[in-house]
Design a protein around this motif. Structure first.
Motif, PDB file in Angstrom:
ATOM      1  N   SER A  64     -15.136 -28.193 -19.478  1.00  0.00           N
ATOM      2  CA  SER A  64     -15.732 -29.527 -19.362  1.00  0.00           C
ATOM      3  C   SER A  64     -16.681 -29.779 -20.525  1.00  0.00           C
ATOM      4  CB  SER A  64     -16.450 -29.674 -18.021  1.00  0.00           C
ATOM      5  OG  SER A  64     -17.748 -29.139 -18.094  1.00  0.00           O
ATOM      6  N   THR A  66     -19.769 -29.806 -20.947  1.00  0.00           N
ATOM      7  CA  THR A  66     -20.884 -28.876 -21.141  1.00  0.00           C
ATOM      8  C   THR A  66     -20.461 -27.672 -21.991  1.00  0.00           C
ATOM      9  OG1 THR A  66     -21.769 -29.627 -19.037  1.00  0.00           O
ATOM     10  CG2 THR A  66     -22.685 -27.581 -19.901  1.00  0.00           C
ATOM     11  N   THR A 141     -26.080 -40.980 -19.901  1.00  0.00           N
ATOM     12  CA  THR A 141     -25.331 -41.371 -18.706  1.00  0.00           C
ATOM     13  C   THR A 141     -26.213 -41.440 -17.455  1.00  0.00           C
ATOM     14  OG1 THR A 141     -23.593 -40.051 -19.728  1.00  0.00           O
ATOM     15  CG2 THR A 141     -23.143 -40.883 -17.543  1.00  0.00           C
ATOM     16  N   ASP A 163     -24.709 -35.102 -28.464  1.00  0.00           N
ATOM     17  CA  ASP A 163     -23.857 -35.168 -27.278  1.00  0.00           C
ATOM     18  C   ASP A 163     -23.362 -36.613 -27.169  1.00  0.00           C
ATOM     19  OD1 ASP A 163     -22.863 -35.676 -24.752  1.00  0.00           O
ATOM     20  OD2 ASP A 163     -24.589 -34.861 -23.665  1.00  0.00           O
ATOM     21  N   LYS A 189     -14.024 -38.862 -19.930  1.00  0.00           N
ATOM     22  CA  LYS A 189     -14.825 -40.079 -20.116  1.00  0.00           C
ATOM     23  C   LYS A 189     -13.916 -41.158 -20.708  1.00  0.00           C
ATOM     24  CE  LYS A 189     -18.392 -37.635 -18.694  1.00  0.00           C
ATOM     25  NZ  LYS A 189     -19.792 -37.710 -18.360  1.00  0.00           N
TER      26      LYS A 189
HETATM   27  C1  LIG Z   1     -20.417 -36.257 -18.433  1.00  0.00           C
HETATM   28  C2  LIG Z   1     -21.461 -35.859 -19.412  1.00  0.00           C
HETATM   29  C3  LIG Z   1     -21.666 -34.524 -19.811  1.00  0.00           C
HETATM   30  C4  LIG Z   1     -20.831 -33.351 -19.434  1.00  0.00           C
HETATM   31  O1  LIG Z   1     -20.467 -33.129 -18.256  1.00  0.00           O
HETATM   32  P1  LIG Z   1     -19.343 -32.102 -17.804  1.00  0.00           P
HETATM   33  O2  LIG Z   1     -19.466 -32.239 -16.354  1.00  0.00           O
HETATM   34  O3  LIG Z   1     -19.692 -30.769 -18.312  1.00  0.00           O
HETATM   35  O4  LIG Z   1     -18.040 -32.597 -18.380  1.00  0.00           O
HETATM   36  C5  LIG Z   1     -22.601 -34.275 -20.784  1.00  0.00           C
HETATM   37  N1  LIG Z   1     -23.312 -35.245 -21.357  1.00  0.00           N
HETATM   38  C6  LIG Z   1     -23.144 -36.527 -21.026  1.00  0.00           C
HETATM   39  C7  LIG Z   1     -23.946 -37.563 -21.736  1.00  0.00           C
HETATM   40  C8  LIG Z   1     -22.217 -36.884 -20.050  1.00  0.00           C
HETATM   41  O5  LIG Z   1     -22.037 -38.173 -19.717  1.00  0.00           O
END
Ligand SMILES: *Cc1c(COP(=O)(O)O)cnc(C)c1O
Length: 380
Positions: A64, A66, A141, A163, A189
């Motif tokens: 994912s 992260t 987010t 990020d 996303k």
């Molecule tokens: C969704 C998101 C993540 C990462 O999330 P995972 O659950 O690891 O895919 C990291 N940063 C932002 C800004 C996000 O929107």
């Protein structure tokens, strides 16, 4: 099934997957060391270069978002490196925490949640002493705020790690032109495919820093990934179905074009904000509204969890709650990816009905009407 029973998933990832991409994933497995996979990998990397607006190297990781954040840190930094983590929300904090966990000397420069980071303050801090790297989020987010990073890389020597997981393809972030060293994104996303892949692009300077970076790494080490990429492979078994979907998604996204994607996201976000206000609700962000996700202050009289459960059970509408200390204060509407415009008016219609069931004083249809009006207005 009537229109009103159709599940609407409007959270800031995972986004709904279009039928074409879902079908692509159902193709038979292939050998990840064979020519067919090599062709897919090369096409996906080329598409991601387009998405990141970069000529740099791009790697695709199975994991994912992260994972890509962690890869960004462990492949460029060493324990003890002085790092400035600029944060105004839970994802900004997460980036700093990862660096901390791997032994960097992290200083968090925090800004109030709901506000954008103040670039003047960031620059002043970066000038005050030498930092090895500065970390931040493009689209936060957790608060529905998009930070302006156009000049972040200017006037200092720190590596710039961004990020862009929920901001990539949503708004302009020309990595090379803005001097960003590492940029990460994730499949679930705005790529509108299922979770499971994440993406990392590195400037030449960042790639060079990898040769001396001492943080421990194995599965996320980009040195073997680079060697294998030359053969059209990944070091370990990749999530092959997600690669099928990614190739299909990147093909479709490139036909739409970046400018058009950015315009579409901005227009939808503005429409959703109009809809929210028409239901007498307040936005959480004070400015720099995110084109990817809108955070809404929940009415004091209705607990957020009750509202979200009611919307899900009664109206098949799934929205996101708040994170960390915002869990009981806000809910969030995701509007990133290839979801059809019509779903937003439908979502606001269901939200209006749900709120009104729970005693909120509003015209239940006003939100949908506002969204429709905004989205049917001629583009500025
Ligand atoms: C969704 C998101 C993540 C990462 O999330 P995972 O659950 O690891 O895919 C990291 N940063 C932002 C800004 C996000 O929107």
């Amino acid at each position: 099934m009537t229109e009103a029973d159709r599940d609407l998933l409007l959270i800031p990832g995972p986004t709904p997957v279009t039928p074409t991409f879902a079908e692509a994933m159902a193709r038979p497995m292939i050998d990840h060391r064979g020519p067919e996979f090599a062709a897919i990998l090369r096409a996906c990397v080329a598409g991601l270069r387009w998405a990141f607006q970069t000529r740099n190297e791009v790697f695709i990781l199975t994991g994912s978002g992260t994972s890509a954040m962690e890869a960004a840190i462990v492949n460029t930094l060493s324990p003890g490196d002085r790092v400035l983590a600029v944060s105004a929300g839970s994802f900004g904090d997460r980036f700093g925490h990862i660096a901390q966990r791997f032994g960097a000397a992290v200083e968090i420069l925090g800004f109030p949640w709901g506000e954008a980071i103040d670039l003047d303050a960031v620059h002043a801090r970066l000038r005050s002493q030498p930092y090895r790297a500065v970390l931040t989020t493009f689209n936060e987010t957790s608060t529905g705020v998009m930070h302006d990073l156009a000049t972040l890389a200017q006037g200092h020597d720190a590596l710039v790690l961004v990020d862009a997981i929920s901001g990539a393809l949503v708004a302009d972030l020309p990595m090379d032109a803005w001097g960003i060293d590492v940029c990460v994104a994730s499949s679930q996303k705005a790529f509108s495919i299922p979770p499971g892949l994440s993406f990392i692009a590195l400037s030449e300077r960042a790639a060079v820093s990898g040769t001396t970076a001492k943080m421990p790494r194995f599965a996320l080490d980009l040195a073997p990934a680079r060697d294998f990429a030359a053969k059209g492979q990944t070091p370990f078994t990749p999530a092959i179905p997600q690669f099928y979907a990614l190739q299909a998604s990147l093909d479709e996204l490139q036909v739409i074009g970046l400018e058009s994607l950015f315009r579409r996201h901005a227009a939808r976000a503005a429409a959703v904000r109009d809809g929210v206000r028409a239901l007498h609700l307040d936005l959480f962000a004070r400015s720099h509204y995110s084109p990817a996700v809108t955070a809404v202050r929940a009415p004091q009289s209705i607990p957020v969890k009750r509202l979200l459960a009611h919307l899900r059970e009664r109206y098949a509408l799934t929205l996101a709650g708040g994170q960390d200390h915002l869990a009981d204060a806000i809910f969030r509407i995701g509007h990133l990816g290839l979801t059809p415009d019509g779903d937003y008016a439908e979502a606001l219609a269901r939200l209006g009905r749900g709120l009104s069931d729970l005693g909120w004083d509003c015209d239940p249809s006003a939100g949908a009407t506002a969204v429709d009006a905004a989205l049917s207005a001629p583009a500025p």
